[in-house]
Design an enzyme around this catalytic site. Structure first.
Site, mmCIF file in Angstrom:
data_model
loop_
_atom_site.group_PDB
_atom_site.id
_atom_site.type_symbol
_atom_site.label_atom_id
_atom_site.label_comp_id
_atom_site.label_asym_id
_atom_site.label_seq_id
_atom_site.Cartn_x
_atom_site.Cartn_y
_atom_site.Cartn_z
ATOM 1 N N ARG A 184 0.856 -1.182 0.000
ATOM 2 C CA ARG A 184 0.000 0.000 0.000
ATOM 3 C C ARG A 184 0.893 1.233 0.000
ATOM 4 O O ARG A 184 2.093 1.124 0.214
ATOM 5 C CB ARG A 184 -0.979 -0.017 1.170
ATOM 6 C CG ARG A 184 -0.329 0.005 2.509
ATOM 7 C CD ARG A 184 -1.421 -0.065 3.560
ATOM 8 N NE ARG A 184 -0.842 0.126 4.864
ATOM 9 C CZ ARG A 184 -1.501 -0.031 5.992
ATOM 10 N NH1 ARG A 184 -2.765 -0.370 5.970
ATOM 11 N NH2 ARG A 184 -0.918 0.163 7.141
ATOM 12 N N ASN A 203 -4.101 7.907 3.956
ATOM 13 C CA ASN A 203 -3.840 7.230 5.224
ATOM 14 C C ASN A 203 -2.362 7.247 5.544
ATOM 15 O O ASN A 203 -1.543 6.824 4.722
ATOM 16 C CB ASN A 203 -4.316 5.767 5.154
ATOM 17 C CG ASN A 203 -4.369 5.128 6.524
ATOM 18 O OD1 ASN A 203 -5.117 5.585 7.394
ATOM 19 N ND2 ASN A 203 -3.564 4.104 6.744
ATOM 20 N N GLU A 204 -2.028 7.767 6.704
ATOM 21 C CA GLU A 204 -0.642 7.763 7.185
ATOM 22 C C GLU A 204 0.325 8.101 6.045
ATOM 23 O O GLU A 204 1.237 7.311 5.731
ATOM 24 C CB GLU A 204 -0.291 6.425 7.826
ATOM 25 C CG GLU A 204 -1.058 6.180 9.110
ATOM 26 C CD GLU A 204 -0.630 4.922 9.848
ATOM 27 O OE1 GLU A 204 0.037 4.067 9.248
ATOM 28 O OE2 GLU A 204 -0.971 4.789 11.036
ATOM 29 N N GLU A 213 -6.501 6.139 15.276
ATOM 30 C CA GLU A 213 -6.327 4.683 15.327
ATOM 31 C C GLU A 213 -5.518 4.327 16.554
ATOM 32 O O GLU A 213 -4.495 4.959 16.825
ATOM 33 C CB GLU A 213 -5.505 4.185 14.130
ATOM 34 C CG GLU A 213 -6.172 4.176 12.805
ATOM 35 C CD GLU A 213 -5.205 3.637 11.734
ATOM 36 O OE1 GLU A 213 -4.262 2.899 12.071
ATOM 37 O OE2 GLU A 213 -5.396 3.988 10.572
ATOM 38 N N TRP A 262 2.151 -6.737 13.608
ATOM 39 C CA TRP A 262 3.361 -6.395 12.851
ATOM 40 C C TRP A 262 4.618 -6.314 13.708
ATOM 41 O O TRP A 262 5.662 -5.923 13.216
ATOM 42 C CB TRP A 262 3.145 -5.080 12.091
ATOM 43 C CG TRP A 262 2.458 -4.000 12.887
ATOM 44 C CD1 TRP A 262 1.123 -3.721 12.882
ATOM 45 C CD2 TRP A 262 3.060 -3.074 13.813
ATOM 46 N NE1 TRP A 262 0.848 -2.683 13.744
ATOM 47 C CE2 TRP A 262 2.015 -2.261 14.323
ATOM 48 C CE3 TRP A 262 4.354 -2.853 14.266
ATOM 49 C CZ2 TRP A 262 2.241 -1.246 15.257
ATOM 50 C CZ3 TRP A 262 4.574 -1.844 15.194
ATOM 51 C CH2 TRP A 262 3.531 -1.061 15.675
ATOM 52 N N GLU A 297 -3.873 -8.163 7.275
ATOM 53 C CA GLU A 297 -4.031 -7.842 8.702
ATOM 54 C C GLU A 297 -5.037 -8.764 9.390
ATOM 55 O O GLU A 297 -5.731 -8.365 10.313
ATOM 56 C CB GLU A 297 -4.389 -6.364 8.835
ATOM 57 C CG GLU A 297 -3.251 -5.535 8.235
ATOM 58 C CD GLU A 297 -3.399 -4.039 8.374
ATOM 59 O OE1 GLU A 297 -2.639 -3.450 9.149
ATOM 60 O OE2 GLU A 297 -4.262 -3.462 7.699
ATOM 61 N N PHE A 329 -4.619 -11.040 11.463
ATOM 62 C CA PHE A 329 -4.400 -11.319 12.889
ATOM 63 C C PHE A 329 -4.202 -10.045 13.705
ATOM 64 O O PHE A 329 -3.544 -10.051 14.739
ATOM 65 C CB PHE A 329 -3.244 -12.304 13.071
ATOM 66 C CG PHE A 329 -3.617 -13.668 12.559
ATOM 67 C CD1 PHE A 329 -4.577 -14.428 13.215
ATOM 68 C CD2 PHE A 329 -3.078 -14.159 11.387
ATOM 69 C CE1 PHE A 329 -4.971 -15.663 12.731
ATOM 70 C CE2 PHE A 329 -3.453 -15.399 10.884
ATOM 71 C CZ PHE A 329 -4.413 -16.153 11.560
ATOM 72 N N HIS A 330 -4.781 -8.948 13.236
ATOM 73 C CA HIS A 330 -4.754 -7.689 13.994
ATOM 74 C C HIS A 330 -6.055 -7.614 14.787
ATOM 75 O O HIS A 330 -7.121 -7.930 14.272
ATOM 76 C CB HIS A 330 -4.658 -6.520 13.008
ATOM 77 C CG HIS A 330 -4.282 -5.218 13.640
ATOM 78 N ND1 HIS A 330 -5.139 -4.525 14.474
ATOM 79 C CD2 HIS A 330 -3.153 -4.483 13.560
ATOM 80 C CE1 HIS A 330 -4.533 -3.410 14.868
ATOM 81 N NE2 HIS A 330 -3.326 -3.363 14.337
HETATM 82 C C1 GAL Z 1 -1.778 1.650 10.781
HETATM 83 C C2 GAL Z 1 -2.606 1.756 9.518
HETATM 84 C C3 GAL Z 1 -3.821 0.857 9.577
HETATM 85 C C4 GAL Z 1 -3.442 -0.510 10.051
HETATM 86 C C5 GAL Z 1 -2.738 -0.401 11.381
HETATM 87 C C6 GAL Z 1 -2.340 -1.718 11.967
HETATM 88 O O1 GAL Z 1 -0.483 2.097 10.580
HETATM 89 O O2 GAL Z 1 -3.021 3.073 9.299
HETATM 90 O O3 GAL Z 1 -4.419 0.820 8.309
HETATM 91 O O4 GAL Z 1 -2.602 -1.087 9.117
HETATM 92 O O5 GAL Z 1 -1.580 0.369 11.218
HETATM 93 O O6 GAL Z 1 -1.724 -1.562 13.226
#
Ligand code: GAL
Length: 678
Positions: A121, A159-160, A318, A326, A366, A368-369
């Protein structure tokens, strides 16, 4: 406190009537049958707003210029019926596969000259004209289609930005970089002077010869590296502004946000430079499992976010309900930890708490987030904590717009100074640029003292104590502001590794710490870096690790001297009285990295010297912060310990609904927000 004024002159509204509560909602990952359940559960949890569409470009523009907005129409309608506001994202963080297939040239190029591939991304070069044109087309389509929709209360740009495409070394970026340099320096001679290109005979005779710091198998020029960092931040800002302006053309009265990542110092972009362009300042924060002081780190990031503009509330856009996916080991949160974490952000000025993401994905990168709604469903600790947080934030609605009670302490931090420390070879290669800021913040945090963590050009007027922690780069303006604050009565504490280089990354000659030498009345002739296992004693019993210096206290009194090692007998900590009478301030110099206990003792001394007091008398494990505003004075008390704590305070606890008369009793791990008696 209002948000900035819109281009039409109206004060922009906060996106929710009370505090914002919700998260990233990615309905395109689920069959439509699930959406109704989503909205029902959002209502059950007290969700007030969700961010929609962050990664949905591929689902919205299914082929070049071919749009499918039907599903988004239906989702937004459903959310609106359910009373949930929408923070609508421009989907530019993730270009669709067809775009990468058609225009591989939009993908960023690495330092070694390889172009990345599709599949990640933020797969785009910030300088790419082709990408910009495609991005602005979908942005305009969204603005026109949804700008009037009553559910849409905020735009979320991409995003970020920079979190994946911070540095691109391609030819298009190189050309853009040269234009940026031309504007900054005007002449090649000025550029040569700034970067000191006489070293290794690297003089340029034309801007056309300049390249980004591509891999040369050698050490690049640090001035070039720093300017490339600055340029890259500006190139991304240009992109943000292009999207923002496209949105504003259609909907000037809807606030625009984009999510920062201020905890990771130095930032991927220069957040202090970006902040004035963002209507709702928003941050993404994720704790590191391996950080033993993660509660303090969380507070640090909140204080840093607020420090970007102390006059406005911000938003935690967030964070995680439990483990992320991660890190090398992804730690889950204990029961109640989610609530404490979120309230730390709110205590430190956030007008809401949002998460990545609403429903845990079963597939994709993601899977397993953690999420607000976990794989296991609602019979879970996470869901109970999410609902409890929703209840609490609902009960705190009246706090919206209040601000953190004006802190008496400022800690200076600067992304550009961090980049400078990270550019090229330095005396020590394992010291994070923000390590000292974190350590001084931690000592204050443990003493219940709230600090604004501010960029060096923030107004310093009114702070009693100003800490300048390893601020490697300081321009003349920053140095003058710190000096003026000391002359106006503040206690200033400058540490090693501050003011070493000027804004061009050139060392300030004549003795360290160049920018602050005169104010401090000292000069340092040489750094004495310590090896990992080495420690030094000071003659007052304190201990130093990592860093020491050969200091001359020409016009300052010596507070402590080195007691062993090659610097034995030389000053380690000094103090110089500045100004006279009531306005008399002081300028301390700390030439060594103190261990935790010693830094605590120093902090006790400087708090007494500056007359700074904690929010409430502290107990170990108690985090206490006050927010104030027209609706009242609110004391946040968060118990990070396993013990019951007693806090002297009186008022109505908005969390439990009960009163505290003289003593607030906090259960182990408990939280309270008192509307304090007048
Ligand atoms: C952020 C991101 C999110 C998601 C998250 C996971 O950096 O904006 O989309 O990936 O991390 O921790």
């Amino acid at each position: 406190m209002p948000l900035p004024v819109s281009p039409t002159g109206r004060s922009l509204p906060w996106p929710t009537p009370g505090l914002a509560f919700g998260g990233d909602y990615n309905p395109e990952q689920w069959p439509e049958e699930v959406w109704a359940e989503d909205v029902r559960l959002m209502q059950e949890a007290g969700v007030t707003i969700v961010t929609v569409g962050v990664f949905s470009w591929g689902a919205l523009e299914v082929a070049d210029g071919e749009f499918d907005f039907g599903w988004l129409d239906r989702v937004i309608a459903l959310l609106h019926e359910g009373g949930i506001a929408v923070d609508l994202a421009t989907p530019t963080a993730s270009p669709p596969i067809w775009l990468h297939q058609a225009h591989r040239e939009i993908l960023p190029v690495s330092r070694t000259g390889e172009r990345y591939w599709q599949g990640g991304r933020l797969g785009w070069c910030p300088s790419s004209a082709v990408f910009r044109a495609h991005a602005l087309r979908i942005v305009r389509e969204l603005a026109r289609r949804y700008g009037e929709h009553p559910a849409v209360r905020m735009w979320h740009v991409s995003n970020e930005l920079g979190g994946g495409n911070r540095l691109c070394y391609c030819d298009e970026s190189a050309a853009h970089f040269r234009r940026w340099l031309d504007e900054r320096y005007g002449t090649v001679a000025a550029l040569n002077e700034a970067w000191g290109t006489a070293f290794w005979g690297h003089q340029y005779t034309d801007f056309a010869q300049v390249l980004p710091p591509r891999d040369s198998e050698s050490t690049p020029n640090p001035g070039l590296v720093l300017d490339f960092d600055r340029f890259s931040s500006d190139a991304l800002l240009e992109h943000y502004l292009a999207e923002r302006d496209a949105l504003r053309e259609v909907t000037p009265d809807i606030p625009v946000t984009t999510n920062f990542m201020v905890a990771q110092g130095p930032g991927v972009v220069d957040y202090a430079g970006w902040a004035p362009h963002v209507d709702v300042l928003a941050n993404d924060h994720y704790s590191l499992s391996v950080d033993p002081n993660r509660e303090q780190e969380l507070a640090f990031s909140g204080d840093r976010m607020r420090g970007l503009d102390v006059t406005r509330p911000w938003l935690v856009m967030e964070h995680s309900t439990s483990a992320v996916n991660w890190q090398s080991r992804n730690r889950s949160k204990a029961p109640g930890e989610l609530v404490r974490n979120s309230l730390t952000h709110v205590a430190r000025g956030a007008d809401g708490a949002m998460f990545f993401q609403w429903r845990a994905s079963t597939a994709g990168a993601e899977q397993f987030h953690s999420a607000m709604l976990p794989h296991a469903g609602t019979r879970t600790k996470v869901w109970r904590d999410v609902c409890e947080l929703g209840r609490i934030l609902g009960a705190l609605a009246e706090l919206r717009g209040t601000l953190v009670e004006r802190p008496q302490v400022a800690i200076l931090i600067d992304d550009q100074a961090g980049w400078s420390w990270n550019s090229g070879q330095k005396p020590h290669h394992d010291l994070a640029p923000s390590h000292a800021a974190r350590e001084y913040h931690r000592a204050l945090w443990e003493r219940g003292v709230t600090a604004d963590v501010v960029p060096p050009h923030a107004p310093l007027h009114g702070y009693r104590l100003i800490v300048v922690p390893a601020l490697f780069l300081a321009d003349d303006r920053a140095a003058a502001a710190v000096s003026a604050a000391a002359h106006a009565g503040a206690t200033v504490v400058v540490t090693y590794l501050s003011g070493i280089v000027d804004e061009t990354d050139r060392v300030r000659a004549g003795g360290y710490p160049g920018a602050f030498r005169e104010l401090l009345g000292v000069f340092v002739e040489e750094f004495f870096v310590l090896l990992d296992e080495e420690q030094l004693s000071l003659d007052n019993g304190w201990r130093a690790t990592t860093w020491s210096e050969w200091v001359h206290a020409d016009a300052a009194e010596v507070v402590a001297r080195y007691a062993d090692g090659p610097l034995k007998g030389h000053p380690a900590i000094t103090r110089r009285a500045v100004g006279e009478g009531d306005g008399a301030g002081a300028a301390w110099y700390v030439s060594a990295r103190l261990d935790h206990r010693s830094l605590g003792a120093l902090t006790d001394d400087i708090l007494i010297a500056s007359g700074v007091r904690p929010t409430v008398p502290v107990a170990a494990g108690l985090e206490a912060v006050r927010r104030v505003g027209e609706t009242g004075s609110y004391l946040f008390a968060i118990n990070h310990s396993g013990e019951e704590l007693r806090v002297p305070a009186s008022g109505q606890d908005l969390v439990s609904g009960s009163r505290a008369d003289g003593t607030l009793v906090l259960a182990p791990g408990g939280v309270a927000v008192l509307r304090e008696d007048a």
